[in-house]
Design an enzyme around this catalytic site. Structure first.
Site, short mmCIF file in Angstrom:
data_model
loop_
_atom_site.label_atom_id
_atom_site.label_comp_id
_atom_site.label_asym_id
_atom_site.label_seq_id
_atom_site.Cartn_x
_atom_site.Cartn_y
_atom_site.Cartn_z
N SER A 23 10.79 5.72 5.41
CA SER A 23 9.68 6.68 5.42
C SER A 23 9.04 6.83 4.04
CB SER A 23 10.21 8.04 5.88
OG SER A 23 9.26 9.05 5.68
N TYR A 55 1.79 6.71 5.38
CA TYR A 55 0.72 7.61 5.79
C TYR A 55 -0.43 7.31 4.85
CZ TYR A 55 4.14 10.40 8.37
OH TYR A 55 5.10 10.83 9.26
N THR A 101 1.71 4.93 10.31
CA THR A 101 1.79 5.98 11.33
C THR A 101 0.40 6.56 11.54
OG1 THR A 101 4.05 6.50 10.68
CG2 THR A 101 2.86 8.20 11.89
N LYS A 145 2.10 2.50 14.33
CA LYS A 145 3.05 3.38 15.03
C LYS A 145 2.35 4.66 15.49
CE LYS A 145 7.42 5.81 14.40
NZ LYS A 145 6.96 7.19 14.25
N HIS A 151 5.55 10.42 18.17
CA HIS A 151 6.14 11.08 17.00
C HIS A 151 7.29 12.01 17.45
CE1 HIS A 151 4.84 11.43 12.64
NE2 HIS A 151 5.85 12.26 12.67
#
Ligand code: GLV
Length: 366
Positions: free
Chosen positions: A113, A137, A163, A235, A259
C-alpha cells in the site's frame, strides 16, 4: 505467537478475526473490520460467496494437486495474493515487513500500500525474493505520485496497482466514533505528510480530502503509462463497462473490488460483479477479485467464475495482529490447505482446470 494469543491456534480465517478482536484496540479493530455506513456491502461480500454452490466430480485421481499459477507472468504457489492494506503497524510491530516475509515464504505476491507504515524500499529489502506490486492513489500534487512510481520501479516492484474507487472517502462511521488516528510512532512512511493526530472525526478522512485528487478520470492511466513501463492493474472495478475502459486505456489487469465494503455502501458484491466482467473482457485482461473471501471454497468459486487469482486483506491483518509475521504465514497456510482440500473434493487437480462446470448453474466449458 505473541502474548495475547489464544491457547490453540485458530483453525480458520474467521477464528483469526475473533482472536484479533481480543488483542487489538477497539480503534484498530474497528478500522480494519469496518465498512461504510450500514455495512451492507461489507456483509454482502462474504454472504454472496457462501450462497454459490459447487458441482463436484467423482472418481478422479486427486493424489497430486497443483495449486500454482501465474499472475501477469509471475509464478505464485497458490492463487491468493496479499491485498494492499494500509497501516500494518497498527496491527503488530512486525508491520509490513512481517507481512512481506510471510507472503514471500508462502510463495505468494504482496501488493504494498502507498499508505504503508514502512517505506516501500525497506519492505523490498526485507523480502528481496518475494514478488511485489505497488499500490497507488493519485495525489493532487502529481509530483508525489510520480516520485512513488519512480521509487517503486527502482526498488523492483513489478506492477502498479492503481486504486480507483476512492474518488471521495466512504463514510466509515466506526472511524468517526473512534476518532481514528495513528498512535505515536506510527506514520505513513512513504511520504512526509503526517496524518493529523488532532482530528476530531477520522484523521484518514481528513488526509484523503486534503491530499488525494478527486478530479482524475481515465486519462490518469495514460499518464501513469507515460511514467513507467510497469504493467498497470486497475483496482476497484465492479462494472463490465469500466473493465472494458481499463482495457482500452492499456491496463493489463483489473481487480474486481468494492474496497472491502469500505466505500459505496450498497455497492454490488464482488462475487456478483465478477462473471459479467470476465465475460466482457474475453481473456484480454487478467481478472482478480477481492472482498469477503474467507474459505478455500470461496477461492475455488472465484476461480470457477473466471478470476485468475484472489486477494485477501483483512484475514492476513488479523493473522498479523494475533501472531505477527508467523500469524500471516499461518493464514496463508490455512487457506492453502483449504483450497487443496476443496480441489480434491471437487475432483480437480490443477488451477487451470477449474471452470464454470464446477458451479451450479454454470455452463460446461464456458
Ligand atoms: C484505505 O485505503 C482504507 O481503506 O482504509
Amino acid at each position: 505467537m505473541n502474548g495475547g494469543s489464544p491457547e490453540h491456534l485458530p483453525i480458520n480465517l474467521d477464528e483469526y478475526e475473533a482472536a484479533a478482536r481480543a488483542v487489538l484496540t477497539d480503534m484498530a479493530f474497528d478500522y480494519y473490520a469496518g465498512g461504510a455506513e450500514d455495512e451492507i456491502t461489507l456483509s454482502e461480500n462474504t454472504q454472496a460467496w457462501r450462497r454459490e454452490r459447487l458441482v463436484r466430480r467423482v472418481l478422479v485421481d486427486v493424489s497430486c494437486i497443483d495449486l500454482s499459477t501465474t499472475v501477469l507472468g509471475t509464478p505464485i504457489s497458490l492463487p491468493v495474493m496479499a491485498a494492499p492494506c494500509s497501516f500494518n503497524k497498527l496491527a503488530h510491530p512486525d508491520g509490513e515487513i512481517g507481512v512481506a516475509r510471510a507472503v514471500a515464504r508462502s510463495g505468494s505476491l504482496h501488493i504494498v500500500s502507498t499508505v504503508a507504515t514502512t517505506s516501500l524500499e525497506e519492505i523490498a529489502e526485507a523480502a528481496p525474493n518475494g514478488p511485489r506490486w505497488f499500490q497507488l492513489y493519485c495525489y493532487k500534487d502529481r509530483g508525489i505520485t510520480e516520485a512513488l512510481v519512480e521509487r517503486a520501479q527502482t526498488a523492483g516492484y513489478r506492477a502498479l496497482c492503481l486504486t480507483v474507487d476512492v474518488p471521495v472517502q466512504g463514510h466509515r462511521e466506526r472511524d468517526i466514533r473512534s476518532q481514528f488516528h495513528l498512535p505515536p510512532g506510527i506514520r505513513v512512511a512513504n511520504l512526509d505528510h503526517p496524518l493529523d493526530e488532532t482530528a476530531d472525526d477520522s484523521a484518514l478522512n481528513r488526509y484523503i480530502k486534503e491530499l488525494w485528487d478527486t478530479t482524475i478520470t481515465w486519462d490518469v492511466i495514460t499518464w501513469l503509462r507515460s511514467l513507467s513501463d510497469l504493467p498497470i492493474v486497475v483496482k476497484g472495478i465492479v462494472s463490465p463497462e469500466d473493465a472494458l475502459l481499463a482495457l482500452e486505456y492499456g491496463a493489463s489487469a483489473v481487480v474486481v473490488s468494492n474496497h472491502g465494503g469500505r466505500q459505496l455502501d450498497g455497492c454490488i458484491s464482488t462475487c456478483r460483479a465478477l462473471s459479467p466482467i470476465v465475460d466482457a473482457v474475453e481473456g484480454r485482461l487478467e481478472v482478480f477479485v477481492d472482498g469477503g473471501i474467507r474459505r478455500g471454497t470461496d477461492v475455488v468459486k472465484a476461480l470457477a467464475m473466471g478470476a485468475r487469482a484472489v486477494l485477501i486483506g483483512r484475514p492476513y491483518l488479523y493473522g498479523l495482529a494475533v501472531g505477527g509475521s508467523a500469524g500471516v504465514r499461518h493464514v496463508f497456510e490455512l487457506l492453502e490447505e483449504e483450497i487443496e482440500r476443496a480441489m480434491g473434493l471437487l475432483g480437480c487437480t490443477c488451477i487451470d482446470a477449474i471452470d464454470r462446470s464446477f458451479l451450479a448453474g454454470g455452463k460446461r466449458g464456458s
